[in-house]
Enzyme design. Structure first.
Site, PDB file in Angstrom:
ATOM      1  N   ASP A  32       0.862  -1.188   0.000  1.00 56.20           N
ATOM      2  CA  ASP A  32       0.000   0.000   0.000  1.00 56.20           C
ATOM      3  C   ASP A  32       0.899   1.239   0.000  1.00 56.20           C
ATOM      4  O   ASP A  32       1.977   1.220   0.605  1.00 56.20           O
ATOM      5  CB  ASP A  32      -0.895  -0.003   1.250  1.00 56.20           C
ATOM      6  CG  ASP A  32      -2.133   0.856   1.067  1.00 56.20           C
ATOM      7  OD1 ASP A  32      -3.246   0.288   1.010  1.00 56.20           O
ATOM      8  OD2 ASP A  32      -1.993   2.101   0.969  1.00 56.20           O
ATOM      9  N   THR A 123     -13.836  -3.325  -8.088  1.00 53.62           N
ATOM     10  CA  THR A 123     -15.041  -3.194  -8.925  1.00 53.62           C
ATOM     11  C   THR A 123     -14.825  -2.049  -9.915  1.00 53.62           C
ATOM     12  O   THR A 123     -14.623  -0.908  -9.495  1.00 53.62           O
ATOM     13  CB  THR A 123     -16.257  -2.906  -8.033  1.00 53.62           C
ATOM     14  OG1 THR A 123     -16.348  -3.961  -7.072  1.00 53.62           O
ATOM     15  CG2 THR A 123     -17.540  -2.845  -8.837  1.00 53.62           C
ATOM     16  N   LEU A 252     -34.926  -8.922   1.946  1.00 59.58           N
ATOM     17  CA  LEU A 252     -36.274  -8.334   1.928  1.00 59.58           C
ATOM     18  C   LEU A 252     -36.527  -7.644   3.263  1.00 59.58           C
ATOM     19  O   LEU A 252     -37.662  -7.575   3.719  1.00 59.58           O
ATOM     20  CB  LEU A 252     -37.341  -9.408   1.679  1.00 59.58           C
ATOM     21  CG  LEU A 252     -37.451  -9.939   0.252  1.00 59.58           C
ATOM     22  CD1 LEU A 252     -38.622 -10.909   0.133  1.00 59.58           C
ATOM     23  CD2 LEU A 252     -37.616  -8.800  -0.770  1.00 59.58           C
ATOM     24  N   ALA A 254     -37.212  -4.612   5.114  1.00 62.85           N
ATOM     25  CA  ALA A 254     -37.609  -3.212   4.857  1.00 62.85           C
ATOM     26  C   ALA A 254     -37.097  -2.322   5.982  1.00 62.85           C
ATOM     27  O   ALA A 254     -36.973  -2.750   7.131  1.00 62.85           O
ATOM     28  CB  ALA A 254     -39.127  -3.118   4.774  1.00 62.85           C
ATOM     29  N   GLY A 255     -36.803  -1.076   5.641  1.00 60.72           N
ATOM     30  CA  GLY A 255     -36.321  -0.153   6.666  1.00 60.72           C
ATOM     31  C   GLY A 255     -35.721   1.082   6.028  1.00 60.72           C
ATOM     32  O   GLY A 255     -36.247   1.569   5.018  1.00 60.72           O
ATOM     33  N   GLY A 259     -26.742   1.223   2.438  1.00 57.87           N
ATOM     34  CA  GLY A 259     -25.656   2.201   2.401  1.00 57.87           C
ATOM     35  C   GLY A 259     -24.367   1.432   2.230  1.00 57.87           C
ATOM     36  O   GLY A 259     -24.357   0.339   1.678  1.00 57.87           O
ATOM     37  N   CYS A 262     -20.306   0.081  -1.155  1.00 61.44           N
ATOM     38  CA  CYS A 262     -20.440  -0.698  -2.396  1.00 61.44           C
ATOM     39  C   CYS A 262     -21.759  -0.493  -3.128  1.00 61.44           C
ATOM     40  O   CYS A 262     -21.770   0.019  -4.240  1.00 61.44           O
ATOM     41  CB  CYS A 262     -20.251  -2.180  -2.082  1.00 61.44           C
ATOM     42  SG  CYS A 262     -18.690  -2.508  -1.274  1.00 61.44           S
ATOM     43  N   LYS A 265     -22.601   3.164  -4.596  1.00 60.82           N
ATOM     44  CA  LYS A 265     -21.673   3.643  -5.641  1.00 60.82           C
ATOM     45  C   LYS A 265     -21.663   2.712  -6.854  1.00 60.82           C
ATOM     46  O   LYS A 265     -21.517   3.165  -7.984  1.00 60.82           O
ATOM     47  CB  LYS A 265     -20.273   3.839  -5.070  1.00 60.82           C
ATOM     48  CG  LYS A 265     -19.402   2.621  -5.123  1.00 60.82           C
ATOM     49  CD  LYS A 265     -17.917   2.927  -5.117  1.00 60.82           C
ATOM     50  CE  LYS A 265     -17.114   1.669  -4.850  1.00 60.82           C
ATOM     51  NZ  LYS A 265     -16.959   0.728  -5.932  1.00 60.82           N
ATOM     52  N   ARG A 332     -19.308   4.503   5.776  1.00 63.12           N
ATOM     53  CA  ARG A 332     -19.435   5.108   4.442  1.00 63.12           C
ATOM     54  C   ARG A 332     -20.901   5.067   4.002  1.00 63.12           C
ATOM     55  O   ARG A 332     -21.545   4.033   4.074  1.00 63.12           O
ATOM     56  CB  ARG A 332     -18.566   4.358   3.424  1.00 63.12           C
ATOM     57  CG  ARG A 332     -17.098   4.672   3.569  1.00 63.12           C
ATOM     58  CD  ARG A 332     -16.266   3.833   2.617  1.00 63.12           C
ATOM     59  NE  ARG A 332     -16.351   2.415   2.944  1.00 63.12           N
ATOM     60  CZ  ARG A 332     -15.889   1.442   2.153  1.00 63.12           C
ATOM     61  NH1 ARG A 332     -15.347   1.728   1.000  1.00 63.12           N
ATOM     62  NH2 ARG A 332     -15.983   0.186   2.540  1.00 63.12           N
TER      63      ARG A 332
END
Ligand code: UGA
Length: 438
Positions: A32, A123, A252, A254-255, A259, A262, A265, A332
């Site tokens: 890195d 990705t 499935l 719901a709420g 976010g 991945c 974006k 994120r």
């Protein structure tokens, strides 16, 4: 011969992949450009939370199979190089920024030994792999590029890396596939489905999978909106349709929606790329998937307003959860923190508690207020919001906290709390997509 592997980029994906490859017996070096991160990882410190990963990192460091460096030439004698750098959304549009992928692959190609294989895991927009493969061949004809998309979920990262439900390899020839079969020999022996694809298809598989998952979540959140209008209950609806095996129960929930680094974006990047290709009509629906998702955040704020006579100024709102999902400290594009920030901007005094993500939340949202415990968070609250479904919150005894809040109102943004339990304890209980029944 044991393969020597390098992993370029030591973020979430890279560290997990490096430690897991080392645990399979390969000699692995993680690279890195961030020297501080490399120093931490070399000392066995994981800069984020992922169940079991710090332990694995330390055991592989101790075994001597895993090391880290900020000098890419340390990867020169490796046989296989995995590219795991980030592709964030560009600041001024929907597309993915592939500059880290471009730079790392070109830099690597200049130092990598002939015969080695570079394998992209990041990705990327479809077409990136073919473009970069042509670039590499101009630098060294003896180096090849393959693509091997990653499907790991945060909070299940080790399990998903060591035992993926499929392995997809985008290759231009049999040799590249044979090298990848040697890397994933254990998975092949386990019977993991192996899919050989061309380079563009392998890139598309990843964004198609994430778009489908996002579509499932937004579908059920659209049903939640209709349930609210019609007086229905989306949790019962989801249970009922999920028994059809063609539909299934997973994703499935719901709420307040999806976010993380991945899903949001990736579906935006997919739309941007399809537009460049002239196929934007095909993905028009993803715009609506994104809109339904963002609307869920607005809907929960509307519920808060309704319960507080539309006046949030000076109201104390307790928020349980900051990370984008449980068992992660990743904030994120966290729906929980987005909602917290909007509520605070409307004049409320927020107090946020999360079992693991307070530090990362504070770094991203320093202006929000954080509590050290559930009790501190709930003290004197005019309303409580449950926004990330940590197990710790599901085992809260509502009787224990009713006396410390100012108003016993709970809004469950994840549909994971036991409504009867909370109502019996004397709380006003609301949830997205469920009629009030109060
Ligand atoms: C996602 C995919 O699930 C992985 O397969 C993929 O490899 C990864 O992105 C990636 O591209 O790297 P992840 O971001 O870890 O994994 O999170 P998910 O478990 O997919 O959850 C995403 C969001 O959807 C979370 O905010 C979660 O709370 C939300 N969600 C999930 C719902 O709102 N309802 C559900 O029923 C399920």
């Amino acid at each position: 011969m044991t393969l020597r592997i390098s992993v370029i980029g030591t973020g979430y994906l890279g560290v997990t992949h490096a430690a897991c490859m080392a645990s399979l017996g390969f000699t692995v070096i993680g690279i890195d450009i961030n020297a501080e991160k490399i120093a931490q990882l070399s000392a066995g410190i994981l800069p984020f939370y992922e169940p079991g990963l710090e332990e694995l990192l330390n055991s592989e460091l101790a075994e001597g199979r895993l090391s880290f460096s900020s000098d890419i030439s340390s990867a020169a004698d490796c046989d296989v190089h995995f590219i795991c750098v980030g592709t964030p959304q560009v600041k001024d549009g929907l597309a993915a920024d592939v500059s880290y992928v471009d730079t790392s692959i070109r830099t690597l190609a200049a130092v990598a030994k002939s015969g080695s294989l570079i394998v992209g895991k990041s990705t990327v927009p479809v077409g990136t792999a073919e473009r970069l493969r042509n670039d590499i061949l101009k630098i060294n004809q003896e180096i090849d590029l393959a693509w091997n998309p990653e499907f790991l979920r945060e909070s299940f990262a080790i399990e998903d890396t060591l035992h993926p439900n499929r392995i997809v390899v985008g290759v231009a020839n049999d040799r590249a596939e044979a090298i990848l079969k040697a890397v994933y020999a254990e998975n092949l022996a386990e019977g993991t489905p192996w899919i050989r694809a061309d380079l563009p298809t392998s890139e598309l598989v990843k964004v198609a999978a994430n778009s489908f998952l996002a579509t499932k979540i937004s579908f059920i959140n659209a049903m939640a909106e209709v349930c609210e209008a019609a007086g229905g209950d989306v949790t019962v609806l989801a249970e009922a349709i999920g028994y059809d095996p063609r539909i299934g129960h997973k994703f499935l929930g719901a709420g307040i929606g999806f976010g993380g680094g991945c899903l949001p974006k990736d579906l935006r990047g997919f739309m941007a790329r399809s537009k460049e290709l002239g196929a934007d009509r095909a993905l028009d629906f993803l715009r609506e998937i994104d809109a339904i998702n963002l609307r869920a955040r607005v809907r929960v704020i509307e519920l808060v307003r309704r319960d507080l006579s539309d006046d949030l100024v000076g109201k104390r709102i307790a928020i349980l959860g900051a990370s984008f999902k449980p068992e992660s400290d990743d904030v994120r594009d966290s729906p929980a923190l987005d909602i917290a920030a909007q509520i605070q901007a409307a004049g409320a005094i927020v107090s946020i508690y999360d079992p693991k993500a307070i530090e990362s939340a504070r770094r991203s949202f320093p202006a929000l207020s954080y509590a050290g415990s559930i009790k501190e968070c709930l003290t004197d609250a005019d309303l409580v919001l449950h926004l990330t479904e940590w197990k710790e919150f599901q085992s809260i005894d509502p009787r224990e906290y009713i006396s410390i809040v100012r108003n016993p109102i709970m809004i469950d943004g994840r549909n994971k709390l036991d409504r009867d339990l909370w109502q019996k304890a004397g709380w006003t209980f609301r949830a997205l997509g469920r009629s009030a029944k109060n």
